[in-house]
Design a protein around this motif. Structure first.
Motif, PDB file in Angstrom:
ATOM      1  N   ILE A 282      16.727 -82.949  -8.912  1.00  0.00           N
ATOM      2  CA  ILE A 282      16.780 -83.610  -7.616  1.00  0.00           C
ATOM      3  C   ILE A 282      17.354 -82.630  -6.595  1.00  0.00           C
ATOM      4  O   ILE A 282      18.403 -82.035  -6.821  1.00  0.00           O
TER       5      ILE A 282
ATOM      6  N   THR B  56      18.361 -82.000  -2.490  1.00  0.00           N
ATOM      7  CA  THR B  56      18.717 -82.645  -1.222  1.00  0.00           C
ATOM      8  C   THR B  56      19.286 -81.596  -0.282  1.00  0.00           C
ATOM      9  O   THR B  56      19.973 -80.672  -0.721  1.00  0.00           O
TER      10      THR B  56
ATOM     11  N   PHE C 281      16.302 -89.181 -15.683  1.00  0.00           N
ATOM     12  CA  PHE C 281      15.950 -90.304 -14.819  1.00  0.00           C
ATOM     13  C   PHE C 281      15.323 -91.430 -15.625  1.00  0.00           C
ATOM     14  O   PHE C 281      14.693 -91.209 -16.665  1.00  0.00           O
TER      15      PHE C 281
ATOM     16  N   ILE D 256      22.648 -87.915  -0.372  1.00  0.00           N
ATOM     17  CA  ILE D 256      21.404 -88.522  -0.860  1.00  0.00           C
ATOM     18  C   ILE D 256      21.013 -89.796  -0.121  1.00  0.00           C
ATOM     19  O   ILE D 256      19.844 -90.191  -0.161  1.00  0.00           O
TER      20      ILE D 256
ATOM     21  N   SER E 245      15.381 -86.905  -0.479  1.00  0.00           N
ATOM     22  CA  SER E 245      15.514 -86.010  -1.626  1.00  0.00           C
ATOM     23  C   SER E 245      14.140 -85.761  -2.250  1.00  0.00           C
ATOM     24  O   SER E 245      13.222 -86.576  -2.128  1.00  0.00           O
TER      25      SER E 245
ATOM     26  N   VAL F  33      12.523 -84.985  -5.994  1.00  0.00           N
ATOM     27  CA  VAL F  33      12.763 -84.952  -7.438  1.00  0.00           C
ATOM     28  C   VAL F  33      11.557 -84.270  -8.079  1.00  0.00           C
ATOM     29  O   VAL F  33      10.416 -84.717  -7.910  1.00  0.00           O
TER      30      VAL F  33
END
Length: 204
Positions: free
Chosen positions: A27, A29, A42, A67, A72, A74
């Motif tokens: 992930i 960000t 996840f 976040i 974000s 992923v």
């Protein structure tokens, strides 16, 4: 994601199945102008036509501060493998890499409520090791609450899903066959997995 038309991965159900199979992802960000990233397992959920990714950071991870107010990315990527030009008919060729990748975009919602966090942990246990649920249930409550204080759980609703399957679609059938055979004989499990995707995508 830059996706050449030949390698576009459009089927949403297939992309979700891929994400569930290779669910340990990265992930990313933005922190101001600098991207920061964490590798996490996840849980991929489909709720009322919404695609939701559930996970948790260690509470000390600074990425949790960004976040909710930033989109974000992923990245799910696996399997992949080096492809040697020795498999091609012409000498004038260069090495490449075959792979599958899915990019999921969205803003996250932090789960502050203890009940929500416990449910998120239960979902992750059921996703990765259902048999552990009994052991978890029998752990002391003060231990579980202490563990919950050490994490930041979140859910990310996916607003955009992109995918790419670079599986030698631009090569001749005989060349693809040699590539798939080479990967099938590999001792590396992900390369064997990639061979199956290559054969399926190219109808071999």
């Amino acid at each position: 994601m830059h996706i050449p038309p030949m390698f576009k991965f459009d089927d949403k159900k297939e992309k979700i199945a891929f994400m569930k199979k290779y669910s340990f992802a990265t992930i990313v960000t933005n922190k101001g102008n600098v991207p920061i990233a964490t590798q996490l397992p996840f849980v991929i959920k489909e709720n009322s036509n919404k695609l939701v990714l559930s996970g948790h950071f260690g509470a000390a991870n600074e990425q949790v501060n960004y976040i909710e107010n930033n989109i974000s990315l992923v990245i799910f990527t696996e399997p992949h493998a080096y492809i040697s030009p020795s498999h091609y008919e012409k000498k004038k060729n260069v090495p490449t890499w075959d792979y599958i990748s899915v990019h999921a975009y969205g803003k996250a919602n932090i789960l502050h409520n203890e009940v929500q966090k416990l449910e998120a942990i239960k979902e992750m246990i059921n996703f990765y090791e259902k048999d552990y649920q009994k052991q978890w249930n029998n752990l002391p409550e003060n231990y579980k609450k202490g563990m919950l204080r050490g994490i930041t759980a979140f859910e990310l609703e996916v607003t955009e899903l992109q995918g790419q399957q670079k599986l030698s679609q631009n090569r001749k059938e005989a060349e693809i066959g040699r590539i798939a055979e080479h990967l099938e004989n590999s001792e590396i499990g992900t390369e064997k997995d990639l061979a199956k995707y290559i054969k399926s995508k190219n109808n071999l």
